[in-house]
Design a protein around this motif. Structure first.
Motif, PDB file in Angstrom:
ATOM      1  N   ALA A   1      -1.200  13.058   2.412  1.00 43.02           N
ATOM      2  CA  ALA A   1       0.237  12.973   2.094  1.00 43.02           C
ATOM      3  C   ALA A   1       0.519  13.526   0.703  1.00 43.02           C
TER       4      ALA A   1
ATOM      5  N   GLU B   1      -3.588   8.940   2.526  1.00 47.34           N
ATOM      6  CA  GLU B   1      -2.811   9.038   1.290  1.00 47.34           C
ATOM      7  C   GLU B   1      -3.079  10.378   0.603  1.00 47.34           C
ATOM      8  N   SER B   2      -4.336  10.790   0.596  1.00 44.77           N
ATOM      9  CA  SER B   2      -4.712  12.067  -0.016  1.00 44.77           C
ATOM     10  C   SER B   2      -4.021  13.233   0.693  1.00 44.77           C
TER      11      SER B   2
ATOM     12  N   LYS C   1       0.835  -1.208   0.000  1.00 44.24           N
ATOM     13  CA  LYS C   1       0.000   0.000   0.000  1.00 44.24           C
ATOM     14  C   LYS C   1       0.863   1.248   0.000  1.00 44.24           C
TER      15      LYS C   1
ATOM     16  N   PHE D   1      -6.962   4.668   4.862  1.00 47.63           N
ATOM     17  CA  PHE D   1      -5.714   4.737   4.103  1.00 47.63           C
ATOM     18  C   PHE D   1      -5.849   5.745   2.964  1.00 47.63           C
ATOM     19  N   GLN D   2      -6.964   5.695   2.255  1.00 48.67           N
ATOM     20  CA  GLN D   2      -7.173   6.610   1.123  1.00 48.67           C
ATOM     21  C   GLN D   2      -7.131   8.074   1.611  1.00 48.67           C
ATOM     22  N   ARG D   3      -7.733   8.303   2.781  1.00 43.45           N
ATOM     23  CA  ARG D   3      -7.766   9.675   3.322  1.00 43.45           C
ATOM     24  C   ARG D   3      -6.355  10.132   3.678  1.00 43.45           C
TER      25      ARG D   3
ATOM     26  N   ARG E   1     -10.751  13.234  -4.642  1.00 44.22           N
ATOM     27  CA  ARG E   1      -9.385  12.934  -4.166  1.00 44.22           C
ATOM     28  C   ARG E   1      -8.503  12.477  -5.319  1.00 44.22           C
TER      29      ARG E   1
ATOM     30  N   THR F   1     -11.905  -2.162   0.574  1.00 41.95           N
ATOM     31  CA  THR F   1     -11.812  -0.696   0.612  1.00 41.95           C
ATOM     32  C   THR F   1     -11.226  -0.279   1.952  1.00 41.95           C
ATOM     33  N   ASP F   2     -10.391   0.684   1.930  1.00 42.49           N
ATOM     34  CA  ASP F   2      -9.749   1.167   3.163  1.00 42.49           C
ATOM     35  C   ASP F   2      -9.811   2.698   3.115  1.00 42.49           C
ATOM     36  N   ASP F   3     -10.925   3.220   3.549  1.00 45.30           N
ATOM     37  CA  ASP F   3     -11.155   4.673   3.465  1.00 45.30           C
ATOM     38  C   ASP F   3     -10.116   5.455   4.256  1.00 45.30           C
TER      39      ASP F   3
ATOM     40  N   GLN G   1     -14.210  10.233  -3.249  1.00 45.37           N
ATOM     41  CA  GLN G   1     -13.091   9.481  -3.817  1.00 45.37           C
ATOM     42  C   GLN G   1     -12.684  10.035  -5.174  1.00 45.37           C
TER      43      GLN G   1
END
Lengths: 147, 159
Positions: free
Chosen positions: B19, B16-17, A84, B12-14, A106, B8-10, A103
């Motif tokens: 970063a 990552e955004s 990841k 992590f996505q958040r 983003r 889905t891993d919200d 999403q």
């Protein structure tokens, strides 16, 4: 020594830049994205090759870069966390016809991008025909249509 | 999500955004720093030193293998030779590409001396050294002009 060090630093720097740029930058969706990648390769070439045009230097650089790539793939295959971190993870952007606005914002994706992928891959015309649209790690959009 | 085909891993996505946005901000800061000369050629890099009617203009920030120049301006009041001496510690990290006008070069103990011919016309004269750094780091230049005027400055050479 310079060949290996330059190769590793360049590889690491490019990984960081593209990782920060986001998934869509990798997907070459527009002419500008394609041109950007061409120009980046030219910029980096001078820093890697410098004034050393020997075959030995070129061979060492290639070995270093391919080796770094193999090392990355070994690390990411052994750890989902590292996978990841290094490569991001896929994200659902349309769920049963409903776009995930947060999403998509983003990821800097428009509905038009999803519909374009849907037409290209499955000949679909509307969002309602899409069960899932997934933004993959490589920046492309996968479409799973309703049965 | 119902029967989602991926995990889905919200969270992590958040993260990552966030970063990514921090990364964009840093890239922007890098571009601004470059524009103002913190990586060579620009208002923050170009420096000038003056003493006894002699001035030296140089770039404080330069990049390895990127050509840069150093200019010396002096007032010639009578026909005599002008000497400019550089410390060898500084010169050994550079490749001198050209010097205008062309001097005679004398090697001394810890210095290299450039002797410039002068003509009978008095007035403001300019000398330009064009060189290319061959290694990176922080180097100190000690330059003596006319044997009685010495300038000392640091240059930071980026890799």
């Amino acid at each position: 020594m310079n060949s290996v060090v330059n190769g590793l630093i360049t590889y690491g720097f490019l990984w960081l830049i593209f990782r920060v740029a986001g998934k869509r930058t990798l997907s070459e969706t527009t002419t500008f994205d394609f041109i950007l990648l061409l120009i980046i390769s030219e910029c980096v070439q001078n820093a890697l090759v410098d004034s050393d045009n020997s075959f030995t230097h070129a061979a060492l650089l290639v070995v270093t870069l391919v080796g770094a790539d193999i090392l990355m793939s070994q690390i990411t295959s052994r750890s989902s966390l590292m996978e990841k971190f290094m490569n991001s993870s896929p994200a659902i952007i349309v769920d049963h016809g409903n776009p995930n606005a947060k999403q998509m914002k983003r990821s800097r994706i428009q509905v038009a991008d999803v519909l374009s992928a849907a037409r290209e891959k499955h000949g679909l015309e509307r969002l309602e025909q899409i069960k899932f649209a997934i933004l993959e790690q490589h920046g492309g959009i996968s479409i799973i249509p309703f049965d | 999500m119902e029967n989602a085909p991926i995990d889905t891993d919200d969270d992590f996505q958040r993260r990552e955004s966030i970063a990514e946005k921090i990364g964009w901000l840093l890239m922007g800061c890098l571009a601004i720093a470059s524009l103002i000369g913190l990586f060579g050629e620009g208002p923050q890099s170009e420096k000038s030193l003056s003493k006894n009617g002699v001035s030296i203009t140089y770039n404080h920030f330069v990049r390895n293998r990127a050509e840069t120049s150093l200019e010396i301006v002096y007032h010639q009041s009578q026909s005599s030779r002008l000497t400019v001496a550089f410390n060898n510690d500084y010169l050994f990290n550079l490749e001198l590409k050209s010097i205008l006008p062309k001097p005679e070069i004398i090697a001394a103990d810890h210095q290299t001396i450039f002797v410039f011919p002068t003509d009978s016309r008095s007035g403001e004269k300019r000398i330009r050294f064009f060189f290319e750094p061959q290694s990176f780091g922080r180097y100190t230049a000690n330059i003596s002009v006319k044997e009685d005027t010495t300038f000392s400055f640091d240059q930071i050479i980026y890799p």
